[in-house]
Design a protein around this motif. Sequence first.
Motif, PDB file in Angstrom:
ATOM      1  N   LYS A   1       0.809  -1.227   0.000  1.00 40.96           N
ATOM      2  CA  LYS A   1       0.000   0.000   0.000  1.00 40.96           C
ATOM      3  C   LYS A   1       0.842   1.278   0.000  1.00 40.96           C
ATOM      4  CE  LYS A   1      -4.206  -1.854   1.914  1.00 40.96           C
ATOM      5  NZ  LYS A   1      -5.421  -1.494   2.622  1.00 40.96           N
ATOM      6  N   SER A   2       2.131   1.170   0.269  1.00 46.87           N
ATOM      7  CA  SER A   2       2.978   2.365   0.283  1.00 46.87           C
ATOM      8  C   SER A   2       3.425   2.691  -1.137  1.00 46.87           C
ATOM      9  CB  SER A   2       4.177   2.152   1.206  1.00 46.87           C
ATOM     10  OG  SER A   2       4.980   1.085   0.750  1.00 46.87           O
ATOM     11  N   TRP A   3       3.897   3.901  -1.329  1.00 50.26           N
ATOM     12  CA  TRP A   3       4.352   4.345  -2.637  1.00 50.26           C
ATOM     13  C   TRP A   3       5.848   4.129  -2.784  1.00 50.26           C
ATOM     14  CZ3 TRP A   3       1.801   9.805  -3.491  1.00 50.26           C
ATOM     15  CH2 TRP A   3       0.444   9.633  -3.832  1.00 50.26           C
ATOM     16  N   SER A   4       6.254   3.838  -3.998  1.00 51.76           N
ATOM     17  CA  SER A   4       7.673   3.822  -4.364  1.00 51.76           C
ATOM     18  C   SER A   4       8.094   5.255  -4.695  1.00 51.76           C
ATOM     19  CB  SER A   4       7.883   2.945  -5.599  1.00 51.76           C
ATOM     20  OG  SER A   4       7.285   3.557  -6.740  1.00 51.76           O
ATOM     21  N   VAL A   5       9.380   5.462  -4.875  1.00 46.99           N
ATOM     22  CA  VAL A   5       9.873   6.777  -5.308  1.00 46.99           C
ATOM     23  C   VAL A   5       9.247   7.128  -6.652  1.00 46.99           C
ATOM     24  CG1 VAL A   5      11.929   8.046  -6.061  1.00 46.99           C
ATOM     25  CG2 VAL A   5      12.022   6.641  -3.983  1.00 46.99           C
ATOM     26  N   THR A   6       9.167   6.168  -7.554  1.00 47.93           N
ATOM     27  CA  THR A   6       8.562   6.412  -8.869  1.00 47.93           C
ATOM     28  C   THR A   6       7.104   6.827  -8.730  1.00 47.93           C
ATOM     29  OG1 THR A   6      10.081   4.869  -9.920  1.00 47.93           O
ATOM     30  CG2 THR A   6       8.052   5.358 -11.118  1.00 47.93           C
ATOM     31  N   GLU A   7       6.386   6.218  -7.822  1.00 45.75           N
ATOM     32  CA  GLU A   7       4.987   6.588  -7.615  1.00 45.75           C
ATOM     33  C   GLU A   7       4.866   7.984  -7.004  1.00 45.75           C
ATOM     34  OE1 GLU A   7       2.804   2.286  -7.150  1.00 45.75           O
ATOM     35  OE2 GLU A   7       4.058   2.976  -5.481  1.00 45.75           O
ATOM     36  N   VAL A   8       5.790   8.362  -6.150  1.00 51.79           N
ATOM     37  CA  VAL A   8       5.792   9.725  -5.612  1.00 51.79           C
ATOM     38  C   VAL A   8       6.006  10.720  -6.756  1.00 51.79           C
ATOM     39  CG1 VAL A   8       6.980  11.373  -4.106  1.00 51.79           C
ATOM     40  CG2 VAL A   8       6.549   9.042  -3.303  1.00 51.79           C
ATOM     41  N   LEU A   9       6.964  10.429  -7.623  1.00 48.22           N
ATOM     42  CA  LEU A   9       7.221  11.319  -8.769  1.00 48.22           C
ATOM     43  C   LEU A   9       5.989  11.417  -9.671  1.00 48.22           C
ATOM     44  CD1 LEU A   9      10.845  10.236  -9.749  1.00 48.22           C
ATOM     45  CD2 LEU A   9      10.154  12.292  -8.479  1.00 48.22           C
ATOM     46  N   THR A  10       5.329  10.288  -9.890  1.00 43.68           N
ATOM     47  CA  THR A  10       4.112  10.293 -10.705  1.00 43.68           C
ATOM     48  C   THR A  10       3.044  11.147 -10.053  1.00 43.68           C
ATOM     49  OG1 THR A  10       4.593   8.097 -11.571  1.00 43.68           O
ATOM     50  CG2 THR A  10       2.301   8.833 -11.720  1.00 43.68           C
ATOM     51  N   HIS A  11       2.872  10.990  -8.752  1.00 40.78           N
ATOM     52  CA  HIS A  11       1.896  11.815  -8.031  1.00 40.78           C
ATOM     53  C   HIS A  11       2.227  13.296  -8.189  1.00 40.78           C
ATOM     54  CE1 HIS A  11      -0.396  13.821  -4.963  1.00 40.78           C
ATOM     55  NE2 HIS A  11       0.725  14.187  -4.362  1.00 40.78           N
ATOM     56  N   LEU A  12       3.498  13.639  -8.093  1.00 41.06           N
ATOM     57  CA  LEU A  12       3.875  15.053  -8.217  1.00 41.06           C
ATOM     58  C   LEU A  12       3.567  15.580  -9.615  1.00 41.06           C
ATOM     59  CD1 LEU A  12       7.150  15.113  -6.119  1.00 41.06           C
ATOM     60  CD2 LEU A  12       4.945  16.154  -5.537  1.00 41.06           C
ATOM     61  N   LEU A  13       3.760  14.774 -10.637  1.00 47.69           N
ATOM     62  CA  LEU A  13       3.401  15.207 -11.993  1.00 47.69           C
ATOM     63  C   LEU A  13       1.886  15.325 -12.120  1.00 47.69           C
ATOM     64  CD1 LEU A  13       4.090  16.029 -14.845  1.00 47.69           C
ATOM     65  CD2 LEU A  13       4.352  13.603 -15.424  1.00 47.69           C
ATOM     66  N   ASP A  14       1.148  14.353 -11.593  1.00 47.05           N
ATOM     67  CA  ASP A  14      -0.318  14.444 -11.603  1.00 47.05           C
ATOM     68  C   ASP A  14      -0.785  15.710 -10.891  1.00 47.05           C
ATOM     69  OD1 ASP A  14      -0.467  11.935 -12.854  1.00 47.05           O
ATOM     70  OD2 ASP A  14      -0.992  10.870 -11.001  1.00 47.05           O
ATOM     71  N   HIS A  15      -0.225  15.955  -9.724  1.00 45.59           N
ATOM     72  CA  HIS A  15      -0.578  17.143  -8.946  1.00 45.59           C
ATOM     73  C   HIS A  15      -0.259  18.404  -9.741  1.00 45.59           C
ATOM     74  CE1 HIS A  15       0.134  20.161  -5.668  1.00 45.59           C
ATOM     75  NE2 HIS A  15      -1.079  19.725  -5.358  1.00 45.59           N
ATOM     76  N   HIS A  16       0.862  18.379 -10.443  1.00 44.32           N
ATOM     77  CA  HIS A  16       1.268  19.526 -11.257  1.00 44.32           C
ATOM     78  C   HIS A  16       0.237  19.795 -12.363  1.00 44.32           C
ATOM     79  CE1 HIS A  16       5.138  21.608 -12.884  1.00 44.32           C
ATOM     80  NE2 HIS A  16       4.132  22.439 -12.758  1.00 44.32           N
TER      81      HIS A  16
END
Length: 158
Positions: free
Chosen positions: A35-50
């Motif tokens: 259920k936790s995020w990987s670094v890649t998933e954090v980066l994806t979230h930041l792009l989505d948020h952007h």
Amino acid sequence: MSQIDIQAYLDLHAHLAEAIKGLTTEELHWKETAKSWSVTEVLTHLLDHHLVVSFRIRDVLSGTTVQLPAFNQDNWVNGQKANESDPEEILQAYNALLRYNSQLFTRLAPEDAEKTGISHKGDAVRVVDIAAGFIKHVHHHIGQIDRIKQAQAAHSVG
């Protein structure tokens, strides 16, 4: 000239690149739990948020009177199989959007940065506050990346 700290905004790419510098492909995709995020998933979230924030800013500048959209970050990350993404491509897209938005910011008059919309929480929010909140949000997630790296280091030792 806008009240938005354009240099701090543009510096976000370098901060993110530094946060992941030296990580292997395995480390970029490692998850402490399902259920936790990987670094890649954090980066994806930041792009989505952007993408969402970019829309919100443009909507406010257009004079919208509707509530600005929210998004379900976990569903977005999971739905696009984000952990299968290439972190370098994510950062390239992220940087392109930073540069594109910074051009918009340079065109804003002070009164443009003061325009308000209704946040997804129902509060009035100014363009300048949306941009400042965006910068703060990225730094929060850089801390999350650091915590993932620490957890991974502890896991590989144990």
